[in-house]
Scaffold this motif. Structure first.
Motif, PDB file in Angstrom:
ATOM      1  N   ASP A  55      13.456   9.341   4.514  1.00 59.03           N
ATOM      2  CA  ASP A  55      13.793   8.437   5.689  1.00 59.03           C
ATOM      3  C   ASP A  55      12.923   7.927   6.321  1.00 59.03           C
ATOM      4  O   ASP A  55      11.792   7.932   5.723  1.00 59.03           O
ATOM      5  N   ALA A  56      13.053   6.917   7.350  1.00 57.29           N
ATOM      6  CA  ALA A  56      12.424   6.231   7.851  1.00 57.29           C
ATOM      7  C   ALA A  56      11.170   7.136   8.574  1.00 57.29           C
ATOM      8  O   ALA A  56      10.098   6.662   8.850  1.00 57.29           O
ATOM      9  N   LEU A  57      11.590   8.210   9.024  1.00 51.10           N
ATOM     10  CA  LEU A  57      10.680   9.008  10.052  1.00 51.10           C
ATOM     11  C   LEU A  57       9.467   9.473   8.988  1.00 51.10           C
ATOM     12  O   LEU A  57       8.386   9.486   9.380  1.00 51.10           O
ATOM     13  N   ALA A  88       8.601   1.180  10.628  1.00 52.50           N
ATOM     14  CA  ALA A  88       8.790   2.073   9.464  1.00 52.50           C
ATOM     15  C   ALA A  88      10.652   1.848   9.112  1.00 52.50           C
ATOM     16  O   ALA A  88      10.611   2.131   7.770  1.00 52.50           O
ATOM     17  N   GLU A  89      11.174   1.625   9.943  1.00 52.97           N
ATOM     18  CA  GLU A  89      12.525   1.092   9.330  1.00 52.97           C
ATOM     19  C   GLU A  89      12.674  -0.086   8.552  1.00 52.97           C
ATOM     20  O   GLU A  89      13.440  -0.115   7.544  1.00 52.97           O
ATOM     21  N   LEU A  90      11.844  -1.142   8.681  1.00 55.17           N
ATOM     22  CA  LEU A  90      11.610  -2.232   7.854  1.00 55.17           C
ATOM     23  C   LEU A  90      11.446  -1.885   6.560  1.00 55.17           C
ATOM     24  O   LEU A  90      11.735  -2.373   5.394  1.00 55.17           O
ATOM     25  N   LYS A 143       0.870  -1.157   0.046  1.00 53.82           N
ATOM     26  CA  LYS A 143      -0.153   0.006   0.109  1.00 53.82           C
ATOM     27  C   LYS A 143       1.039   1.292   0.112  1.00 53.82           C
ATOM     28  O   LYS A 143       0.496   2.289  -0.532  1.00 53.82           O
ATOM     29  N   LEU A 144       1.812   1.314   0.678  1.00 55.65           N
ATOM     30  CA  LEU A 144       2.921   2.339   0.879  1.00 55.65           C
ATOM     31  C   LEU A 144       3.803   2.537  -0.353  1.00 55.65           C
ATOM     32  O   LEU A 144       4.760   3.175  -0.276  1.00 55.65           O
ATOM     33  N   ALA A 145       3.964   1.690  -1.237  1.00 59.64           N
ATOM     34  CA  ALA A 145       4.919   1.394  -2.202  1.00 59.64           C
ATOM     35  C   ALA A 145       5.131   2.941  -2.873  1.00 59.64           C
ATOM     36  O   ALA A 145       6.322   3.455  -3.124  1.00 59.64           O
ATOM     37  N   PRO A 146       3.994   3.673  -3.398  1.00 57.71           N
ATOM     38  CA  PRO A 146       4.398   5.001  -4.045  1.00 57.71           C
ATOM     39  C   PRO A 146       5.057   5.877  -2.978  1.00 57.71           C
ATOM     40  O   PRO A 146       5.896   6.695  -3.431  1.00 57.71           O
ATOM     41  N   GLU A 147       4.363   5.912  -1.739  1.00 49.01           N
ATOM     42  CA  GLU A 147       5.144   6.778  -0.553  1.00 49.01           C
ATOM     43  C   GLU A 147       6.494   6.519  -0.359  1.00 49.01           C
ATOM     44  O   GLU A 147       7.184   7.539  -0.139  1.00 49.01           O
ATOM     45  N   ARG A 148       6.867   5.357  -0.259  1.00 55.97           N
ATOM     46  CA  ARG A 148       8.234   4.930  -0.089  1.00 55.97           C
ATOM     47  C   ARG A 148       9.211   5.246  -1.102  1.00 55.97           C
ATOM     48  O   ARG A 148      10.309   5.784  -0.902  1.00 55.97           O
ATOM     49  N   GLU A 149       8.620   5.577  -2.390  1.00 56.95           N
ATOM     50  CA  GLU A 149       9.712   5.967  -3.499  1.00 56.95           C
ATOM     51  C   GLU A 149       9.884   7.567  -3.179  1.00 56.95           C
ATOM     52  O   GLU A 149      10.917   7.870  -3.526  1.00 56.95           O
ATOM     53  N   LEU A 150       9.202   8.106  -2.597  1.00 59.93           N
ATOM     54  CA  LEU A 150       8.920   9.585  -2.346  1.00 59.93           C
ATOM     55  C   LEU A 150       9.722   9.983  -0.963  1.00 59.93           C
ATOM     56  O   LEU A 150       9.978  11.206  -0.970  1.00 59.93           O
ATOM     57  N   ALA A 151       9.908   8.745  -0.245  1.00 56.41           N
ATOM     58  CA  ALA A 151      10.236   9.158   1.280  1.00 56.41           C
ATOM     59  C   ALA A 151      11.831   9.491   1.394  1.00 56.41           C
ATOM     60  O   ALA A 151      12.598   8.977   0.580  1.00 56.41           O
ATOM     61  N   ALA A 166       5.455   8.830   9.535  1.00 56.83           N
ATOM     62  CA  ALA A 166       4.251   9.476   9.542  1.00 56.83           C
ATOM     63  C   ALA A 166       3.088   9.131   8.583  1.00 56.83           C
ATOM     64  O   ALA A 166       2.115   9.410   8.784  1.00 56.83           O
ATOM     65  N   TYR A 167       3.463   8.300   7.550  1.00 55.97           N
ATOM     66  CA  TYR A 167       2.445   7.922   6.460  1.00 55.97           C
ATOM     67  C   TYR A 167       1.900   6.738   7.278  1.00 55.97           C
ATOM     68  O   TYR A 167       0.636   6.605   7.271  1.00 55.97           O
TER      69      TYR A 167
END
Length: 594
Positions: free
Chosen positions: A130-132, A161-163, A120-128, A136-137
């Motif tokens: 750091d883990a913080l 979040a780190e994982l 679900k968070l794959a698009p957000e991970r590309e724009l992230a 937040a997401y």
């Protein structure tokens, strides 16, 4: 049982880093101590340990514990390399962003239930970054620390979040240039030029029949409104998210006051003391009208502005229609009288050998004097009623529209500290207006008409150039490439605007739509086109906070134009080159791309 006990009691064995002799002495002491413990246990008769006490950890060192532990430390004395008995060491806590204690999965591995979150968070991970940001997401999706522990088998919010951030593809967009489309040209701003022209056009048509004093006052008020509109725009952007009603109304009344005083002084200086009243009235009304147009357009009330000036413009048209027949009759009678006077002059002075050009010159001079006398008589006639009514409409209706648009008072106070930073813009605008008036005195008002009509195009060009610079700042990573893009964009926009002005002048001249353009020489056309490019470059530099330098430049240009020390084409070329170099220098600053 020995392993359980060793997790409860501290290890009495000395450090394994001791030398062999030290270990031997320590082992001998431990054996002696164990024998003493056995003897004490036999004398006291301690009870054996129960299974419940062993499992629950409820043990003490009294009675049984030393008896139970003694055999564990009995070792042969000949073993010089006594090893520490093996027992499990406590595991190190997992490395996490907090002190949460949880299971440490293998590096890069996700719990099964956390994989659905990862998808679900794959698009957000590309724009992230750091883990913080991933944490937040997660919180924004309602995944708290407790839910991640219980439902998703994770060690907590930050560990999850780190994982997730450690998965492949995180932060990928940071290495990829954004592919935003180029900004469109703001065609909707083209209407602002004609709307700025409405108060000036109506004022010109109304004040013309009122005489020379009113016309002089109109020129002053129009030039004053040029600079004052920049102050109004500065006040608007001082409170961009609301309507600064009090400040805008104060600017309106100040414009009316300055227009009245300046119009009276200008009429007295150029037309005589008897024109002071008409000059004050005309200057105050035109200044109020131009300030009203500036306020309404600064607030984005385009429809309200057009409606406010529709009726005054209609009244001005009626005034012109009523004046034209009188002027035609005066011109006809003046020409006839001038012809007879010139003929009698030639006969009486025995100038039969004089050429036709001299006769025509005398005829034109006499006709001008006759028409002027007729205009003075018309100014004193009852036909003043229509111009005064139209002047009243030009004063009242735009002001009522401004009062309606500024009903919200806003938070901007009407103090000197608020107006002071924006007065530099007004002075800079007045210097530009003086240069424009000087150009019109040299070449006439008609060749400069395309600049007035295309004021909206000029504003749109400045806006579009800055949008292109912002787009380049978002899409380019190298500062040298960004500067190169800026050095091409701003001069190209200015030269395109000059080309549009030159083409418009040429088309009007060739087609003959307006006869006034037929006699414009090519040098004047080039000068007007380059003057428009200089105005555009100056407007862009003013947005880069270079108002002081621009004020000095346009002041010098106004003096040179009034004195005619430099030909107008050469002066226009010089202005464009100076402003072009200033723009290229400003583009070296990364703040110019904001």
């Amino acid at each position: 049982m020995s392993q359980s006990l060793r997790t409860i009691f501290p290890d009495p064995v000395a450090d394994t880093a001791q030398t062999g002799a030290d270990r031997a002495r320590a082992d001998q002491g431990k054996v002696d101590q164990a024998g003493a413990n056995k003897a004490g246990a036999n004398q006291t008769g301690a009870r054996p340990l129960t299974g419940f006490e062993i499992l629950s950890g409820r043990t003490t060192l009294h009675g049984w514990s030393q008896q139970m532990l003694a055999p564990l430390y009995e070792a042969p004395l000949h073993n010089a390399t006594l090893q520490t008995p093996p027992f499990p060491q406590p595991a190190a806590p997992p490395v996490s962003m907090t002190s949460e204690v949880g299971p440490a999965p293998a590096p890069g591995a996700l719990p099964d239930r956390l994989r659905e979150v990862d998808l679900k968070l794959a698009p957000e991970r590309e724009l992230a970054v750091d883990a913080l940001e991933i944490a937040a997401y997660l919180e924004a999706d309602g995944l708290s620390d407790e839910s991640l522990r219980g439902r998703y088998n994770a060690g907590g919010l930050f560990q999850a979040a780190e994982l997730l951030f450690a998965q492949r593809g995180s932060g990928r967009a940071l290495n990829r240039l954004p592919s935003a489309p180029l900004p469109d040209f703001p065609w909707h701003m083209l209407l602002r030029g004609p709307l700025y022209l409405l108060p000036g056009l109506a004022g010109l048509m109304i004040t013309g029949p009122l005489g020379q004093g009113a016309s002089a006052a109109f020129t002053f008020a129009a030039a004053f409104g040029w600079g004052w509109s920049m102050t109004i725009a500065g006040l608007r952007y001082s409170e961009p998210f609301a309507v600064p009603g009090r400040a805008m109304r104060a600017a309106l009344w100040l414009a009316g006051l300055m227009g009245t005083l300046g119009g009276a002084v200008t009429a007295v200086l150029l037309a005589g003391p008897d024109q002071a009243v008409l000059g004050a009235l005309s200057g105050g009304v035109v200044a109020l009208a131009t300030a009203s147009a500036g306020i309404l357009l600064a607030l984005g009330r385009i429809t309200l502005s057009a409606g406010a000036f529709a009726v005054p413009l209609l009244a001005a048209t009626i005034v012109q229609a009523s004046v034209l027949p009188v002027m035609e009759s005066m011109i006809t009678s003046g020409s006839e009288v001038a012809s007879s006077v010139a003929a009698s002059t030639l006969v009486n002075a025995d100038l039969a050998s004089a050429d036709l050009a001299s006769a025509e010159l005398a005829t034109s001079e006499v006709a001008r004097s006759v028409v002027g006398a007729g205009m003075v008589g018309a100014a004193a006639s009852p036909s003043l009623v229509l111009p005064l009514i139209a002047l009243a409409l030009l004063a009242v209706l735009p002001v009522l529209a401004v009062l309606r648009a500024t009903r919200a008072p806003g938070e901007l106070p009407t103090t000197w500290a608020v107006f002071k930073p924006h007065l530099r813009l007004a002075i800079y605008g007045w210097a530009m207006a003086l240069t424009f008036v000087a150009f019109s005195a040299q070449v006439g008002a008609w060749p400069l008409l395309p600049i007035i009509v295309s004021a909206g195009l000029l504003e749109a060009g400045v806006w579009h150039a800055q949008e292109r610079l912002q787009h380049a700042a978002r899409s380019l990573r190298d500062l040298s490439d960004l500067r190169w893009r800026g050095r091409v964009t701003v001069p190209a926009v200015a030269l395109l605007y000059a080309a549009v002005l030159a083409l418009a002048l040429l088309l009007v001249k060739v087609t003959g739509v307006l006869p006034q353009f037929s006699g414009i020489p090519p040098g004047v056309q080039v000068a007007v086109a380059l003057l428009g490019a200089a105005f555009l470059l100056s407007a862009w530099l003013a947005n880069q906070r270079q108002v002081t330098a621009l004020l000095g430049l346009w002041s010098v240009a106004a003096v040179l134009t009034f004195t005619a020390l430099i030909p107008l084409p050469l002066l226009s070329i010089s202005l464009v080159l100076i402003l072009m170099l200033s723009a290229l220098s400003a583009l070296n600053d990364p703040r110019s791309y904001r």
